[in-house]
Each structure stands twice: as C-alpha cells, then as structure tokens.
Scaffold this motif. Structure first.
Motif, PDB file in Angstrom:
ATOM      1  N   SER A  19       4.641   8.878  24.452  1.00  0.00           N
ATOM      2  CA  SER A  19       4.255  10.266  24.213  1.00  0.00           C
ATOM      3  C   SER A  19       5.073  11.255  25.031  1.00  0.00           C
ATOM      4  O   SER A  19       5.066  12.447  24.750  1.00  0.00           O
ATOM      5  CB  SER A  19       2.764  10.467  24.517  1.00  0.00           C
ATOM      6  OG  SER A  19       2.509  10.236  25.890  1.00  0.00           O
ATOM      7  N   GLY A  20       5.778  10.772  26.047  1.00  0.00           N
ATOM      8  CA  GLY A  20       6.659  11.649  26.794  1.00  0.00           C
ATOM      9  C   GLY A  20       6.097  12.189  28.090  1.00  0.00           C
ATOM     10  O   GLY A  20       6.678  13.104  28.666  1.00  0.00           O
ATOM     11  N   ILE A  97       2.398  14.634  16.164  1.00  0.00           N
ATOM     12  CA  ILE A  97       3.745  15.166  16.336  1.00  0.00           C
ATOM     13  C   ILE A  97       3.621  16.668  16.545  1.00  0.00           C
ATOM     14  O   ILE A  97       3.059  17.374  15.716  1.00  0.00           O
ATOM     15  CB  ILE A  97       4.628  14.876  15.101  1.00  0.00           C
ATOM     16  CG1 ILE A  97       4.841  13.366  14.942  1.00  0.00           C
ATOM     17  CG2 ILE A  97       5.973  15.591  15.229  1.00  0.00           C
ATOM     18  CD1 ILE A  97       5.590  12.998  13.681  1.00  0.00           C
ATOM     19  N   ASP A 146       7.263  17.467  21.040  1.00  0.00           N
ATOM     20  CA  ASP A 146       8.113  16.336  20.656  1.00  0.00           C
ATOM     21  C   ASP A 146       9.504  16.767  20.221  1.00  0.00           C
ATOM     22  O   ASP A 146      10.498  16.106  20.521  1.00  0.00           O
ATOM     23  CB  ASP A 146       7.445  15.553  19.518  1.00  0.00           C
ATOM     24  CG  ASP A 146       6.133  14.936  19.937  1.00  0.00           C
ATOM     25  OD1 ASP A 146       6.170  14.083  20.834  1.00  0.00           O
ATOM     26  OD2 ASP A 146       5.081  15.302  19.383  1.00  0.00           O
ATOM     27  N   VAL A 147       9.578  17.855  19.475  1.00  0.00           N
ATOM     28  CA  VAL A 147      10.864  18.346  18.962  1.00  0.00           C
ATOM     29  C   VAL A 147      10.748  19.858  18.840  1.00  0.00           C
ATOM     30  O   VAL A 147       9.673  20.387  18.551  1.00  0.00           O
ATOM     31  CB  VAL A 147      11.195  17.701  17.597  1.00  0.00           C
ATOM     32  CG1 VAL A 147      10.115  17.985  16.563  1.00  0.00           C
ATOM     33  CG2 VAL A 147      12.556  18.158  17.081  1.00  0.00           C
ATOM     34  N   THR A 263      14.878  17.187  21.257  1.00  0.00           N
ATOM     35  CA  THR A 263      13.697  16.328  21.292  1.00  0.00           C
ATOM     36  C   THR A 263      13.361  15.972  22.729  1.00  0.00           C
ATOM     37  O   THR A 263      14.209  16.012  23.623  1.00  0.00           O
ATOM     38  CB  THR A 263      13.920  15.033  20.500  1.00  0.00           C
ATOM     39  OG1 THR A 263      15.106  14.385  20.998  1.00  0.00           O
ATOM     40  CG2 THR A 263      14.109  15.321  19.017  1.00  0.00           C
ATOM     41  N   ARG A 264      12.097  15.654  22.949  1.00  0.00           N
ATOM     42  CA  ARG A 264      11.697  15.149  24.259  1.00  0.00           C
ATOM     43  C   ARG A 264      12.251  13.752  24.435  1.00  0.00           C
ATOM     44  O   ARG A 264      12.615  13.059  23.472  1.00  0.00           O
ATOM     45  CB  ARG A 264      10.175  15.124  24.385  1.00  0.00           C
ATOM     46  CG  ARG A 264       9.513  14.147  23.421  1.00  0.00           C
ATOM     47  CD  ARG A 264       8.086  13.843  23.823  1.00  0.00           C
ATOM     48  NE  ARG A 264       7.424  13.038  22.828  1.00  0.00           N
ATOM     49  CZ  ARG A 264       7.570  11.721  22.703  1.00  0.00           C
ATOM     50  NH1 ARG A 264       8.364  11.063  23.520  1.00  0.00           N
ATOM     51  NH2 ARG A 264       6.917  11.053  21.761  1.00  0.00           N
ATOM     52  N   ALA A 267      11.362  10.443  22.103  1.00  0.00           N
ATOM     53  CA  ALA A 267      10.930  10.788  20.744  1.00  0.00           C
ATOM     54  C   ALA A 267      11.704   9.956  19.725  1.00  0.00           C
ATOM     55  O   ALA A 267      12.850   9.576  19.962  1.00  0.00           O
ATOM     56  CB  ALA A 267      11.146  12.275  20.479  1.00  0.00           C
TER      57      ALA A 267
END
Length: 284
Positions: A19-20, A97, A146-147, A263-264, A267
């Motif tokens: 998930s980052g 997302i 996410d992006v 993006t992270r 991702a």
C-alpha cells in the motif's frame, strides 16, 4: 521457547509494502496506524533486527526487512490457501486505488480515468483526490496516493511524461480588457501555481503588464471571479467552455504546460501506464 513469527504482524508487513506506507496499510487493514507500528516492532523484536527505517517523508525496508517480506509472502500464501481449502478462509477485502490530480481539466478527465481503472482493475475501489501539486507530491511520498497527474516535466525516476495541457484565456461574456497602457486584471490560483506563473510570464514576453486582481485557493474561486467580470483567467482549454465564460483569442497565445504521471513506490507499473495513456489520448 523458540521465536515465532506472528501471522497478523506478517500481514501488516506485507500490506505496508503493497500500500506504500504505514497509514495506507492501517486503512487497508481497518486498524489504527499505531497497531501497524506495533506489529512491525513485534517482528523486529522476534528477529532482533530493524526491518524498516526512515527515508525522507517515507520509510523503506532494510535488507533484513526485504528478506522477511519475501518470506512473509510465501508464509501468508500457504496459510491463507490452507484456510481456503478448509473452507474457513475470509474473502479478500477489495483494494483501493487513489488517484491524485490538480483541478485543471479534472471534470473532463475524471470520467475517463474512472472508466479505464474500472476496466483495468475490476476488483478495486477507485477514489480521487483533487489538490495542489505540492500536496499531491507529499501524499505520494507518504503512500497516501497511488498515482498522480501533475503539471510540469517528468523528473523523478517514478515519473513518465503524459502529453501537454492546452491553455487559453477566458473571461465573462461582457468583460472588456483595458487599453494596452493599463495593467490587465488577472484572476488566478494563489501562489505557488504553475499556470498563474505561465499567465504572467506570457504577458510579460509581449510587453503587457498585468496585476492579479483576484486570487483563490482553488479553481472554483477563480471561475467565480472570472464569471463576475473581475478579470481574465488562464484555464485549461479542454472539453466544453466553462459556463458563463467565453474564450478570449485576442490575448497572447500561451504554450501548453507539460504533464507527467508519478506513482508511489510499490504501485503496480500498469497503473501509471493506464492513467498516462488515458491522459495522452484525451488531450491529443
């Protein structure tokens, strides 16, 4: 007693990677962020080594953390697969997302992104965050987005070009510009704003002075001021003309602003490709 790796803690570790970050992991697992942190500390106590460490605003896995992460994926796959075979496995929760974008041309692009993401990630929940570019960049670093589609040229390694955003001047239907010897009244988003800077620099190049007579924190305020006849606004020239405004082709033409997708960390690569291809096609 020999050391034991806790399944719940391993699941938190995997979710952090996927998930980052800790906050997104907590949201995905429906637990508090402190609980996720406790899970990581529990694993670090078991293995006797740090697993994650600060990396600017974000965190990164240590070498030992990467090794445990790879093992955790195998362990959880066997664990969850066994429960599923026994008929006691819980159904997987749908992933989320989060797409970030500035407000410029968002009303034209959001429906296209939603359609593309629904087709490309049918099992995911899609949500959008409209914000200033600096805050979106910070959210990417923290794993909260996410992006993101951002104004400017691609510089970071996790970025890719996504065409250019056409720009044009818009004002109220009855608005009349002042004579050339007087400053042109401009309405814009408050600093820092790339399009505001573009408006001022474009006018300066042709020797036209300007002054920001109205500014707002968001695009909605700029549109309201322009409709009220306060001044002229430089806007994204995409889709239908904003209600209550007309395009002013009697003012200097403005170069399009480059866009890029970022993006992270962690991702899915296809996420940037899908969003980027949609933007390029929409603005071609």
């Amino acid at each position: 007693m020999s050391s034991v790796l806790d399944i719940t803690a391993l699941r938190s570790l995997i979710t952090i990677a996927d998930s980052g970050g800790f906050r997104r992991a907590a949201e995905s697992l429906c637990v508090s962020q402190s609980a996720v942190s406790q899970h990581v500390r529990r694993l670090e106590k078991t293995v006797g080594r740090p697993l994650v460490e600060p990396d600017g605003r974000a965190t990164r896995f240590t070498h030992e953390g990467e090794l445990l992460l790879a093992a955790a994926r195998r362990i959880l796959a066997l664990h969850d697969g066994t429960l599923e075979q026994l008929g006691v496995g819980a159904p997987a929760r749908p992933s989320t997302i989060t797409v970030g974008a500035t407000e410029h041309a968002a009303d034209h692009l959001l429906p296209l992104w939603m359609a593309a993401l629904t087709a490309g990630f049918p099992d995911a929940r899609v949500q959008f965050r409209l914000d200033r570019g600096a805050r979106l960049t910070e959210a990417l670093d923290q794993g909260a987005v996410d992006v993101a589609v951002l104004i400017g040229s691609a510089r970071a390694a996790a970025s890719r070009p996504a065409g250019a955003l056409p720009l044009a001047w818009y004002a109220a239907a009855g608005w009349t510009p002042p004579p050339p010897e007087r400053p042109l009244p401009l309405v814009a988003i408050n600093d820092p704003c790339t399009i505001r800077s573009q408006a001022l620099s474009t006018l300066a190049r042709v020797g036209r002075t300007a002054w920001v007579v109205g500014e707002a924190g968001h695009l909605a305020g700029v549109l309201q001021a322009a409709r009220a006849g306060v001044g002229v606004a430089l806007l994204a020239d995409v889709g239908p003309v904003p209600p209550g405004l007309v395009r002013r082709d009697d003012l200097p033409p403005v170069d399009p602003e480059p866009l890029h997708i970022r993006t992270r960390r962690g991702a899915p690569p296809q996420l940037a490709e899908l969003i980027g291809d949609t933007v390029v096609a929409a603005l071609a």
